[in-house]
Design a protein around this motif. Structure first.
Motif, PDB file in Angstrom:
ATOM      1  N   CYS A   1       0.833  -1.208   0.000  1.00 32.26           N
ATOM      2  CA  CYS A   1       0.000   0.000   0.000  1.00 32.26           C
ATOM      3  C   CYS A   1       0.869   1.260   0.000  1.00 32.26           C
ATOM      4  CB  CYS A   1      -0.966  -0.033   1.181  1.00 32.26           C
ATOM      5  SG  CYS A   1      -1.885  -1.585   1.315  1.00 32.26           S
ATOM      6  N   ASP A   2       0.632   2.177   0.943  1.00 29.97           N
ATOM      7  CA  ASP A   2       1.354   3.448   0.959  1.00 29.97           C
ATOM      8  C   ASP A   2       2.846   3.288   1.209  1.00 29.97           C
ATOM      9  OD1 ASP A   2      -1.043   4.643   0.529  1.00 29.97           O
ATOM     10  OD2 ASP A   2      -1.285   5.453   2.547  1.00 29.97           O
ATOM     11  N   ALA A   3       3.270   2.125   1.676  1.00 27.48           N
ATOM     12  CA  ALA A   3       4.697   1.920   1.924  1.00 27.48           C
ATOM     13  C   ALA A   3       5.501   2.081   0.641  1.00 27.48           C
ATOM     14  CB  ALA A   3       4.930   0.536   2.526  1.00 27.48           C
TER      15      ALA A   3
ATOM     16  N   TRP B   1      -4.233   0.172   6.596  1.00 30.66           N
ATOM     17  CA  TRP B   1      -2.823   0.524   6.534  1.00 30.66           C
ATOM     18  C   TRP B   1      -2.598   1.927   5.989  1.00 30.66           C
ATOM     19  CZ3 TRP B   1      -0.694  -4.791   4.465  1.00 30.66           C
ATOM     20  CH2 TRP B   1      -0.587  -5.668   5.549  1.00 30.66           C
ATOM     21  N   SER B   2      -3.593   2.774   6.095  1.00 33.27           N
ATOM     22  CA  SER B   2      -3.404   4.165   5.712  1.00 33.27           C
ATOM     23  C   SER B   2      -2.700   4.920   6.836  1.00 33.27           C
ATOM     24  CB  SER B   2      -4.758   4.816   5.413  1.00 33.27           C
ATOM     25  OG  SER B   2      -5.408   4.154   4.350  1.00 33.27           O
ATOM     26  N   SER B   3      -2.194   6.089   6.513  1.00 35.72           N
ATOM     27  CA  SER B   3      -1.488   6.889   7.505  1.00 35.72           C
ATOM     28  C   SER B   3      -2.431   7.335   8.615  1.00 35.72           C
ATOM     29  CB  SER B   3      -0.871   8.125   6.839  1.00 35.72           C
ATOM     30  OG  SER B   3       0.112   7.750   5.900  1.00 35.72           O
TER      31      SER B   3
ATOM     32  N   SER C   1      -3.509  -2.505  12.390  1.00 33.32           N
ATOM     33  CA  SER C   1      -2.942  -1.577  11.412  1.00 33.32           C
ATOM     34  C   SER C   1      -1.459  -1.337  11.645  1.00 33.32           C
ATOM     35  CB  SER C   1      -3.695  -0.249  11.458  1.00 33.32           C
ATOM     36  OG  SER C   1      -5.053  -0.423  11.115  1.00 33.32           O
TER      37      SER C   1
ATOM     38  N   ASN D   1       1.857  -0.220   9.122  1.00 32.51           N
ATOM     39  CA  ASN D   1       2.147   1.199   8.896  1.00 32.51           C
ATOM     40  C   ASN D   1       3.071   1.822   9.940  1.00 32.51           C
ATOM     41  OD1 ASN D   1       0.519   1.541  11.149  1.00 32.51           O
ATOM     42  ND2 ASN D   1      -1.211   2.413  10.033  1.00 32.51           N
TER      43      ASN D   1
ATOM     44  N   TYR E   1       5.579   4.361   8.548  1.00 34.26           N
ATOM     45  CA  TYR E   1       5.109   5.572   7.880  1.00 34.26           C
ATOM     46  C   TYR E   1       5.525   6.820   8.667  1.00 34.26           C
ATOM     47  CZ  TYR E   1       1.945   2.596   5.112  1.00 34.26           C
ATOM     48  OH  TYR E   1       1.422   1.643   4.270  1.00 34.26           O
TER      49      TYR E   1
END
Length: 232
Positions: free
Chosen positions: A40-42, A142-144, A151, A155, A158
């Motif tokens: 994901c955002d990683a 797993w969003s910020s 989660s 994350n 992050y």
């Protein structure tokens, strides 16, 4: 009996409940974080590290072959990661993974310090940690900014996790000063407070703003609540 009493008196201080449970949480969470593949955002954060590793002063945009000027991803936190990547030769994914260790330390110590400002009860930080990680439920996001138990397995690396940890430290510092605790000295004939401590506190909030602006909004709101509640 006297000898036994003397021996008991020579023992060092016992660890607090939060030190015991916090260390156990640290170990278990790191094992889980290391076992779960990054996704994901990683990928975006890893790309930021790779761009800075290639060029610290003029990095390209992390998600397109465009100039990177003005990208919100290039924060002091990301710059430190880029420097670390250049010094060690590690790739972006490895640096993001390792950042989770530092972020978890900052987060756990920040929670402990913040709760001690609110109450001296030794079990309060343990309850705060459990509440923070469990009240989100069991869904994994797993969003910020999400720090639920599930989660955090994805994350912790992050920038938002680091910013939230700094926020707890900033709130602890703010609360101590709002209550008149801590090394706040008054100098000069007019009794004005020394500015060094407050300048450092402002720099800490500014760092949170540069790393993760959304977290900074919550950090400032909390600071205002402390000052309004304890300086009445």
């Amino acid at each position: 009996m006297r000898g036994a009493t003397a021996l008991r008196g020579c023992r060092g201080p016992h660890p607090t409940p939060y030190q015991v449970f916090g260390f156990a949480f640290f170990l278990v969470m790191l094992l889980a974080y290391w076992a779960v593949p990054l996704c994901c955002d990683a990928g975006q954060h890893a790309a930021v590290v790779e761009r800075l590793k290639a060029d610290l002063l003029h990095p390209r945009h992390p998600m397109a072959d465009l100039p990177g000027a003005g990208s919100p991803y290039y924060s002091p936190y990301a710059l430190a990661q880029g420097v670390f990547a250049r010094l060690t030769g590690l790739g972006g994914w490895e640096v993001v993974r390792l950042a989770g260790v530092l972020n978890l330390v900052v987060l756990l110590t920040g929670i402990g310090r913040f709760v001690r400002v609110l109450t001296p009860r030794p079990w309060a930080p343990v309850l705060a940690l459990g509440t923070m990680t469990l009240l989100w439920g069991t869904e994994r996001a797993w969003s910020s900014g999400y720090l639920s138990l599930m989660s955090m397995t994805g994350n912790l690396g992050y920038p938002s996790a680091f910013a939230i940890g700094l926020t707890f430290w900033a709130w602890a510092w703010t609360g101590a000063r709002a209550r008149g605790q801590g090394p706040v000295r008054y100098v000069g004939p007019s009794g004005l407070p020394a500015v060094a401590g407050y300048a450092g506190l402002g720099a800490l909030y500014g760092l949170v703003l540069l790393i993760h602006p959304i977290t900074a909004a919550a950090a400032v709101s909390g600071a205002v609540a402390f000052v309004a509640g304890w300086q009445r």
